[in-house]
Design a protein around this motif. Structure first.
Motif, PDB file in Angstrom:
ATOM      1  N   LYS A  61     -31.445  11.949 -12.058  1.00  0.00           N
ATOM      2  CA  LYS A  61     -30.587  12.922 -11.490  1.00  0.00           C
ATOM      3  C   LYS A  61     -30.644  13.033  -9.936  1.00  0.00           C
ATOM      4  O   LYS A  61     -30.009  13.189  -9.148  1.00  0.00           O
ATOM      5  CB  LYS A  61     -30.818  14.368 -11.992  1.00  0.00           C
ATOM      6  N   ALA A  62     -32.113  13.103  -9.432  1.00  0.00           N
ATOM      7  CA  ALA A  62     -32.441  13.423  -7.986  1.00  0.00           C
ATOM      8  C   ALA A  62     -31.689  12.196  -7.324  1.00  0.00           C
ATOM      9  O   ALA A  62     -31.210  12.169  -6.416  1.00  0.00           O
ATOM     10  CB  ALA A  62     -33.807  13.468  -7.800  1.00  0.00           C
ATOM     11  N   LEU A  63     -32.014  10.875  -7.824  1.00  0.00           N
ATOM     12  CA  LEU A  63     -31.505   9.765  -7.133  1.00  0.00           C
ATOM     13  C   LEU A  63     -30.116   9.707  -7.147  1.00  0.00           C
ATOM     14  O   LEU A  63     -29.287   9.126  -6.125  1.00  0.00           O
ATOM     15  CB  LEU A  63     -32.236   8.339  -7.728  1.00  0.00           C
ATOM     16  N   LYS A  64     -29.322   9.945  -8.068  1.00  0.00           N
ATOM     17  CA  LYS A  64     -27.898   9.850  -8.184  1.00  0.00           C
ATOM     18  C   LYS A  64     -27.354  10.819  -7.099  1.00  0.00           C
ATOM     19  O   LYS A  64     -26.276  10.543  -6.355  1.00  0.00           O
ATOM     20  CB  LYS A  64     -27.329  10.182  -9.582  1.00  0.00           C
ATOM     21  N   ASP A  66     -24.332   8.818   3.926  1.00  0.00           N
ATOM     22  CA  ASP A  66     -25.157   7.906   4.694  1.00  0.00           C
ATOM     23  C   ASP A  66     -25.662   6.743   3.660  1.00  0.00           C
ATOM     24  O   ASP A  66     -26.379   5.564   3.960  1.00  0.00           O
ATOM     25  CB  ASP A  66     -26.277   8.319   5.434  1.00  0.00           C
ATOM     26  N   ALA A  67     -25.582   7.106   2.361  1.00  0.00           N
ATOM     27  CA  ALA A  67     -25.835   6.079   1.179  1.00  0.00           C
ATOM     28  C   ALA A  67     -24.935   5.148   0.793  1.00  0.00           C
ATOM     29  O   ALA A  67     -25.111   4.400   0.047  1.00  0.00           O
ATOM     30  CB  ALA A  67     -26.568   7.002   0.079  1.00  0.00           C
ATOM     31  N   GLN A  68     -23.760   5.470   1.282  1.00  0.00           N
ATOM     32  CA  GLN A  68     -22.346   4.604   0.472  1.00  0.00           C
ATOM     33  C   GLN A  68     -22.670   3.046   0.853  1.00  0.00           C
ATOM     34  O   GLN A  68     -23.156   2.851   1.940  1.00  0.00           O
ATOM     35  CB  GLN A  68     -21.286   5.228   1.335  1.00  0.00           C
ATOM     36  N   GLY A  69     -22.577   2.526  -0.380  1.00  0.00           N
ATOM     37  CA  GLY A  69     -22.808   0.867  -0.498  1.00  0.00           C
ATOM     38  C   GLY A  69     -24.209   0.546  -0.455  1.00  0.00           C
ATOM     39  O   GLY A  69     -24.274  -0.644  -0.250  1.00  0.00           O
ATOM     40  N   LYS A  70     -25.196   1.382  -0.764  1.00  0.00           N
ATOM     41  CA  LYS A  70     -26.689   1.160  -0.651  1.00  0.00           C
ATOM     42  C   LYS A  70     -26.983   1.022  -2.064  1.00  0.00           C
ATOM     43  O   LYS A  70     -26.553   2.130  -3.125  1.00  0.00           O
ATOM     44  CB  LYS A  70     -27.241   1.891   0.438  1.00  0.00           C
ATOM     45  N   MET A  71     -28.101   0.662  -2.147  1.00  0.00           N
ATOM     46  CA  MET A  71     -29.189   0.834  -3.463  1.00  0.00           C
ATOM     47  C   MET A  71     -30.373   1.182  -3.010  1.00  0.00           C
ATOM     48  O   MET A  71     -30.857   1.193  -2.028  1.00  0.00           O
ATOM     49  CB  MET A  71     -29.089  -0.385  -4.271  1.00  0.00           C
ATOM     50  N   THR A 112     -31.205  -0.360 -14.639  1.00  0.00           N
ATOM     51  CA  THR A 112     -31.863   0.594 -15.579  1.00  0.00           C
ATOM     52  C   THR A 112     -31.174   1.183 -16.512  1.00  0.00           C
ATOM     53  O   THR A 112     -29.853   1.204 -16.717  1.00  0.00           O
ATOM     54  CB  THR A 112     -32.460   1.767 -14.598  1.00  0.00           C
ATOM     55  N   ASP A 113     -31.579   1.795 -17.573  1.00  0.00           N
ATOM     56  CA  ASP A 113     -30.889   2.366 -18.667  1.00  0.00           C
ATOM     57  C   ASP A 113     -30.230   3.754 -18.345  1.00  0.00           C
ATOM     58  O   ASP A 113     -29.629   4.394 -18.954  1.00  0.00           O
ATOM     59  CB  ASP A 113     -31.845   2.648 -19.780  1.00  0.00           C
ATOM     60  N   LYS A 114     -30.449   4.336 -16.974  1.00  0.00           N
ATOM     61  CA  LYS A 114     -30.011   5.320 -16.634  1.00  0.00           C
ATOM     62  C   LYS A 114     -28.883   5.204 -15.420  1.00  0.00           C
ATOM     63  O   LYS A 114     -28.541   6.174 -14.632  1.00  0.00           O
ATOM     64  CB  LYS A 114     -31.062   6.222 -15.709  1.00  0.00           C
TER      65      LYS A 114
END
Length: 101
Positions: free
Chosen positions: A11-14, A21-26, A57-59
């Motif tokens: 949830k927090a990572l999503k 600033d996270a667009q297109g990144k992992m 991952t499964d999430k």
């Protein structure tokens, strides 16, 4: 290679991935320090290179891991809110030592 995350971490990572600033990144899991049979870990936003493997991952969150790094294979990312907010990144296959992020 394998990455496991708990529900709170997912949830927090999503939520972080929704930031502009996270667009297109992992998220990349990195080893910051190695002590004997265990490592300390950190997370950062990044894009994969030819030296990396993208692990699903499964999430429904993909992670970037450096190919062939034994300390990264099997890493477990957890986020807790009680008794305090904290990230715990461990690798149970490498001694089980954890890093509070």
């Amino acid at each position: 290679m394998n990455v496991k995350i708990n529900r709170n971490a997912a949830k927090a990572l999503k939520k972080m991935l929704e930031a502009e600033d996270a667009q297109g990144k992992m998220f990349r899991v990195v080893v910051t320090n190695i002590h004997g049979d265990h490592a300390h870990y950190d997370l950062m936003l990044d894009t994969p290179t030819e030296n990396d493997e993208v692990v699903k991952t499964d999430k429904d969150i993909d992670f970037i891991l450096e190919k062939g790094d034994q300390y990264l294979d099997g890493v477990w990312i957890q986020y807790f809110q009680v008794p305090q907010e904290e990230w715990v990144i461990t690798n149970p296959t490498m001694g089980g030592h954890h890093h509070h992020h």
